[in-house]
Design an enzyme around this catalytic site. Structure first.
Site, PDB file in Angstrom:
ATOM      1  CE1 TYR A 298      -4.435  -1.849   4.995  1.00  0.00           C
ATOM      2  CE2 TYR A 298      -3.336   0.220   4.481  1.00  0.00           C
ATOM      3  CZ  TYR A 298      -4.011  -0.914   4.072  1.00  0.00           C
ATOM      4  OH  TYR A 298      -4.257  -1.117   2.733  1.00  0.00           O
TER       5      TYR A 298
ATOM      6  CB  SER B  74      -0.888   0.004   1.255  1.00  0.00           C
ATOM      7  OG  SER B  74      -1.521   1.253   1.445  1.00  0.00           O
TER       8      SER B  74
END
Length: 279
Positions: free
Chosen positions: A161, A148
């Site tokens: 995350y 990401s």
């Protein structure tokens, strides 16, 4: 790997978003597919759409599907074996399945840390190791692990995350270097998408610690996050497949990812202050 015709591609998280878009674009190019997802209903829809896309493009492909929890190591290895058995070989593994969690370091529960790491990081480890022998046996293989933009920069309330996606980046970059040294016909690419129009925000876990820090309710926070989603899954999938053709080590998915990467490179410490002020 310059083209995907007659290759065999396995994709996790194929029921929606980038995973489904990858499946449809590969199907149009005549690539056989082994699709997986925890959502069995939407996964079957992806199978039907992929078959229809291939037929419309005049291609004949084989599409198989399996309900899969990527955090289950035994299940991932069984899927890899089944893929090779059903299709005769495996050429590509796109490890795309992932989840999100909004929580502060102080407020996050250990169970939630384990949940997100089991899917976002261990799912990548299991998928890579399960498929790697099959990719090497094919003589023409590629591992594509989806990190990401949060694997390149950090943000408040995204500690878990960030941790999972930074881990995917480090794991995949090390893998690529090892494969280069082995010269075995297999390569690896780490993908860093920016804001992609998927349902990840809507399905994310969200704790009260975020509201305490930001002053936003869960619904407000998720809506604000979704406003940052500017790139379609179809565009992201095209960027990824072009990167595989070009044997890229790292790919940035979307203009926001490019901008953030530049910010972090230019302001490796100061960017944190910029993020805090923006929050």
């Amino acid at each position: 790997m310059k083209n995907f015709h007659a290759k065999v591609a396995a994709i996790t998280g194929a029921a929606s978003g980038i995973g489904r878009a990858l499946a449809l674009q590969l199907a149009r190019e005549g690539c056989n597919l082994s699709l997986s997802d925890i959502n069995e209903t939407d996964l079957q829809t992806s199978v039907e759409l992929a078959q229809a896309a291939a037929e419309k493009a005049g291609k004949h492909i084989k599409v198989t599907a399996q309900k899969l929890d990527v955090s289950n190591r035994t299940a991932v290895y069984q899927w890899a074996e089944r893929t090779a058995a059903d299709h005769g070989r495996s050429n590509l593994i796109f490890i795309n399945a992932g989840v999100a969690l909004g929580a502060t370091v102080e407020g996050v529960e250990y169970a939630d840390v384990e949940w997100i790491m089991n899917i976002n990081f261990w799912g990548v480890v299991y998928g890579t190791k399960a498929f790697l022998p099959h990719l090497k046996a094919s003589g023409d293989g590629h591992v594509i692990n989806v990190s990401s933009i949060f694997g390149l920069f950090s943000q408040p309330t995204q500690c878990t995350y960030n941790a999972s996606k930074f881990a995917v980046r480090g794991f995949t970059e090390s893998l690529r270097q090892e494969l280069d040294m082995q010269d075995c016909g297999v390569s690896a690419t780490c993908v860093h998408p920016g804001g992609i129009k998927t349902n990840i925000a809507r399905t994310a876990r969200y704790t009260e610690s975020v509201s305490s820090l930001t002053g936003q309710s869960e619904s407000e926070g998720k809506k604000a996050f979704e406003k940052l989603f500017i790139t379609t899954p179809e565009k992201a999938a095209k960027i990824i497949l072009d990167a595989v053709r070009g044997n890229k080590r790292r790919v940035l998915g979307g203009p926001d990812a490019v901008a953030i990467d530049l910010m972090v490179r230019t302001l490796p410490e100061t960017y944190q202050t910029v993020v805090v002020r923006n929050m």
